[in-house]
Write a protein that holds these residues in place. Structure first.
Motif, PDB file in Angstrom:
ATOM      1  N   THR A 163      25.527  20.405  33.623  1.00 44.53           N
ATOM      2  CA  THR A 163      25.023  19.915  32.500  1.00 44.53           C
ATOM      3  C   THR A 163      24.053  20.602  31.828  1.00 44.53           C
ATOM      4  O   THR A 163      23.637  21.793  32.361  1.00 44.53           O
ATOM      5  CB  THR A 163      24.387  18.299  32.728  1.00 44.53           C
ATOM      6  OG1 THR A 163      23.127  19.003  33.401  1.00 44.53           O
ATOM      7  CG2 THR A 163      25.038  17.665  33.959  1.00 44.53           C
ATOM      8  N   SER A 165      21.121  20.239  30.945  1.00 44.57           N
ATOM      9  CA  SER A 165      19.831  20.344  31.796  1.00 44.57           C
ATOM     10  C   SER A 165      19.506  21.506  32.512  1.00 44.57           C
ATOM     11  O   SER A 165      18.515  22.144  32.679  1.00 44.57           O
ATOM     12  CB  SER A 165      19.584  18.985  32.297  1.00 44.57           C
ATOM     13  OG  SER A 165      19.534  17.838  31.452  1.00 44.57           O
ATOM     14  N   CYS A 168      19.742  24.829  30.755  1.00 47.89           N
ATOM     15  CA  CYS A 168      18.260  24.834  30.067  1.00 47.89           C
ATOM     16  C   CYS A 168      17.272  25.301  31.098  1.00 47.89           C
ATOM     17  O   CYS A 168      16.399  26.391  31.061  1.00 47.89           O
ATOM     18  CB  CYS A 168      17.639  23.488  29.431  1.00 47.89           C
ATOM     19  SG  CYS A 168      18.601  23.021  28.022  1.00 47.89           S
ATOM     20  N   GLY A 200      16.766  18.837  27.618  1.00 45.52           N
ATOM     21  CA  GLY A 200      17.400  18.325  28.953  1.00 45.52           C
ATOM     22  C   GLY A 200      16.529  17.646  29.809  1.00 45.52           C
ATOM     23  O   GLY A 200      15.136  17.493  29.532  1.00 45.52           O
ATOM     24  N   GLU A 249      16.142  24.846  18.955  1.00 49.59           N
ATOM     25  CA  GLU A 249      17.288  24.206  18.634  1.00 49.59           C
ATOM     26  C   GLU A 249      17.703  24.503  17.280  1.00 49.59           C
ATOM     27  O   GLU A 249      16.857  24.044  16.459  1.00 49.59           O
ATOM     28  CB  GLU A 249      17.561  22.827  19.128  1.00 49.59           C
ATOM     29  CG  GLU A 249      17.138  22.422  20.550  1.00 49.59           C
ATOM     30  CD  GLU A 249      16.268  21.045  20.680  1.00 49.59           C
ATOM     31  OE1 GLU A 249      17.212  20.036  20.051  1.00 49.59           O
ATOM     32  OE2 GLU A 249      15.299  20.805  20.966  1.00 49.59           O
ATOM     33  N   ASP A 282      18.726  26.788  22.023  1.00 52.93           N
ATOM     34  CA  ASP A 282      19.347  26.160  22.828  1.00 52.93           C
ATOM     35  C   ASP A 282      20.718  25.513  21.955  1.00 52.93           C
ATOM     36  O   ASP A 282      20.241  24.658  20.885  1.00 52.93           O
ATOM     37  CB  ASP A 282      18.613  24.906  23.115  1.00 52.93           C
ATOM     38  CG  ASP A 282      19.193  23.675  23.719  1.00 52.93           C
ATOM     39  OD1 ASP A 282      20.476  23.292  23.708  1.00 52.93           O
ATOM     40  OD2 ASP A 282      18.389  22.828  24.404  1.00 52.93           O
ATOM     41  N   ILE A 284      23.196  23.649  22.676  1.00 51.07           N
ATOM     42  CA  ILE A 284      23.937  22.504  23.153  1.00 51.07           C
ATOM     43  C   ILE A 284      24.223  21.464  22.222  1.00 51.07           C
ATOM     44  O   ILE A 284      25.418  20.960  22.263  1.00 51.07           O
ATOM     45  CB  ILE A 284      23.150  21.651  24.212  1.00 51.07           C
ATOM     46  CG1 ILE A 284      23.196  22.670  25.460  1.00 51.07           C
ATOM     47  CG2 ILE A 284      23.499  20.384  24.761  1.00 51.07           C
ATOM     48  CD1 ILE A 284      22.528  22.236  26.599  1.00 51.07           C
ATOM     49  N   LYS A 310      27.575  20.712  26.343  1.00 51.06           N
ATOM     50  CA  LYS A 310      28.332  19.355  25.582  1.00 51.06           C
ATOM     51  C   LYS A 310      29.483  19.884  24.692  1.00 51.06           C
ATOM     52  O   LYS A 310      30.793  19.625  25.510  1.00 51.06           O
ATOM     53  CB  LYS A 310      27.238  19.020  24.512  1.00 51.06           C
ATOM     54  CG  LYS A 310      26.186  18.188  24.968  1.00 51.06           C
ATOM     55  CD  LYS A 310      25.538  17.278  23.654  1.00 51.06           C
ATOM     56  CE  LYS A 310      24.371  16.480  24.148  1.00 51.06           C
ATOM     57  NZ  LYS A 310      24.776  15.371  24.887  1.00 51.06           N
TER      58      LYS A 310
HETATM   59  C1  LIG Z   1      19.367  20.369  22.632  1.00 50.62           C
HETATM   60  C2  LIG Z   1      19.741  19.978  24.103  1.00 50.62           C
HETATM   61  N1  LIG Z   1      19.503  20.583  25.056  1.00 50.62           N
HETATM   62  C3  LIG Z   1      19.869  20.204  26.354  1.00 50.62           C
HETATM   63  C4  LIG Z   1      20.522  18.830  26.694  1.00 50.62           C
HETATM   64  C5  LIG Z   1      20.509  18.432  27.822  1.00 50.62           C
HETATM   65  O1  LIG Z   1      21.982  18.418  28.433  1.00 50.62           O
HETATM   66  P1  LIG Z   1      22.642  17.372  29.253  1.00 50.62           P
HETATM   67  O2  LIG Z   1      22.612  15.837  28.851  1.00 50.62           O
HETATM   68  O3  LIG Z   1      24.042  17.713  29.472  1.00 50.62           O
HETATM   69  O4  LIG Z   1      22.002  17.669  30.489  1.00 50.62           O
HETATM   70  C6  LIG Z   1      20.794  18.074  25.292  1.00 50.62           C
HETATM   71  C7  LIG Z   1      21.127  16.843  25.439  1.00 50.62           C
HETATM   72  O5  LIG Z   1      21.359  16.153  24.680  1.00 50.62           O
HETATM   73  C8  LIG Z   1      20.405  18.376  24.117  1.00 50.62           C
HETATM   74  O6  LIG Z   1      20.528  17.766  22.753  1.00 50.62           O
END
Ligand SMILES: Cc1ncc(COP(=O)(O)O)c(C=O)c1O
Length: 461
Positions: A163, A165, A168, A200, A249, A282, A284, A310
């Motif tokens: 994932t 998280s 990160c 995360g 982000e 980031d 994601i 994601k």
């Molecule tokens: C910008 C960002 N970083 C990290 C994450 C964490 O990802 P995950 O939920 O797959 O652990 C998310 C999840 O929404 C996110 O939006």
């Protein structure tokens, strides 16, 4: 037909009725054209038989565990549309939880999975012996991660984390380890982050958004307002070589879809270069929702670390990673790993999805602009209610002047079968968010904007 592993049998005592509803739901979604579905958004689909949903009492509270009464969760989905357990038709305006890049069960990707399974691709295996799709995905990500002719390319991917998280947390560990290797051991490293970040649910990145007070980490966090160039410069001037890393982000989907500006990120890049800090973007949320695959490429940036997740696997089982320089590959195998992350099949889907993105790049670019223009026109036409259009491309937000209007607007959208999200749980937050899947076209966006206009005219509370 009820085979040994049929839904009817496997889903418990109510399995037969649930399976019948799912089957009828899919039949409905498959038989209708997109305009036909749009005409029925918000309605109950009577051709789907009613049934008793499985209760959520065995799930944790934060997942609805203590919810009273019959649930109205997800029944079936196709593309950008889905039906709930109470048989209501929704247009999904947030791509699931922001991960369903091509909507639900994209036929070409589903067919690719079936064919790949027959050809011997496995879903997962031990990470010491990654299967071909995962290895090839690393090469493709390196290719997409660098502008042609880059002198210091990102040439390594820390893949195999499940994932975002974990990815990160891995990037943060890299920043801290590189700092420890290159600076005086007694210096406390500083991580610079933007207010409203979400990197995360791992504890380490959660320190970066002020969580777990009292359980102090061995690094200091400085939080800046996004797009405030003066405070960014001042922070780097003040702390210089004590800064281990900077995080951003590109579009803050966890803070009202604030778009972090190109100039600000370029300044952050210069500051990081000058002080020896590692810049981490980031992606994601932003990654893969782009004609150029990664948004930093469009913005002309050269970060040191890029977190991916994601959209990478379009919601077909999570797979995440960190794109970086080989010289920063300082973690041992068990420092940052998901043992569920070798993920050959998801890597295969990611490769197919990259192929789709490349083939549809021109359309993706045009539609991203179309969404931006559409949201801007709403703000121009309803200045008494709307404060600003946020975001970039598909990642879009409408900021209201009053939080009650944002909440009321999103509630009414839900009533009408439009699944959107609202940020209103922090002081000053009052923004409705959308992130349409890449299957969206002008017809879908026009429909959305028409519904928004209708509600804005009628009153949002
Ligand atoms: C910008 C960002 N970083 C990290 C994450 C964490 O990802 P995950 O939920 O797959 O652990 C998310 C999840 O929404 C996110 O939006």
């Amino acid at each position: 037909m009820t085979s040994r592993f049929s839904l009817e049998r496997i889903l418990g005592p109510d399995g037969p009725r649930i399976a019948a509803a799912m089957q009828a739901g899919l039949k409905f979604l498959d038989a209708e054209t997109a305009p036909g579905l749009l005409r029925q958004v918000g309605r109950t689909v009577r051709s789907v038989p009613a049934f008793r949903p499985i209760d959520k009492s065995a799930l944790q509270d934060s997942f609805g565990g203590s919810q009273q009464g019959p649930s109205d969760d997800f029944l079936v989905g196709r593309g950008l549309f889905y039906l709930t357990e109470q048989r209501k038709l929704f247009l999904d305006c947030t791509a699931g939880h922001y991960q369903m890049l091509w909507g639900y069960n994209h036929p070409a990707l589903c067919a690719a999975v079936t064919a790949a399974s027959r050809a011997g691709v496995v879903w997962d295996n031990h990470s010491n012996i990654p299967q071909s799709p995962l290895k090839w995905l690393a090469h493709r990500l390196v290719e997409f991660g660098n502008a042609p002719g880059t002198t210091d390319p990102l040439d390594t991917v820390h893949l195999g984390v499940c994932t975002g998280s974990v990815a990160c947390a891995a990037a943060l560990k890299i920043q801290l380890c590189v700092f420890a290797r290159t600076r005086d051991k007694k210096t406390t490293p500083i991580i610079v982050v933007l207010e409203g970040n979400y990197h995360g649910s791992d504890m380490l990145p959660q320190f970066m958004r002020g969580m777990w007070p009292g359980l102090t980490p061995r690094f200091k966090v400085i939080t800046l307002q996004p797009n405030d160039a003066r405070s960014l410069e001042k922070t780097f001037r003040t702390y210089g070589g004590r800064i281990a890393g900077f995080w951003a982000e590109p579009v803050m989907m966890n803070r009202e879809a604030i778009a972090v500006e190109r100039d600000y990120l370029q300044l952050a890049q210069q500051c990081c270069r000058a002080s020896g800090a590692l810049m981490c973007l980031d992606e994601i949320q932003t990654g893969f929702w782009q004609p150029d695959v990664l948004e930093y490429r469009t913005l002309g940036l050269e970060p040191d670390l890029v977190v991916l997740g994601k959209g990478l696997t379009a919601g077909f089982h999570p797979l995440s990673g960190v794109l970086m320089h080989q010289r920063d590959d300082v973690l041992e195998q068990y420092d940052a790993i998901s043992t569920n992350g070798s993920a050959a099949m998801p890597a295969f889907v990611a490769l197919c999805s990259l192929d789709l993105i490349q083939r549809h790049a021109a359309r993706i670019r045009a539609l991203g602009q179309y969404i931006e223009d559409g949201f801007a026109s709403l703000v121009a036409d309803f200045p008494q209610v709307l404060q600003a259009a946020h975001g970039r491309g598909y990642l879009a937000g409408l900021k209201f002047h009053q939080v009650e209007d944002a909440l009321g607007f999103q509630r009414r959208l839900l009533d009408e079968g439009l699944w959107t999200r609202v940020h209103a749980y922090h002081e000053g937050h009052r923004t409705v968010l959308t992130k349409l899947g890449l299957l969206a076209d002008e017809q879908i966006v026009d429909f959305l904007l028409r519904r928004f206009r209708k509600l804005l005219k009628k009153g949002t509370r």
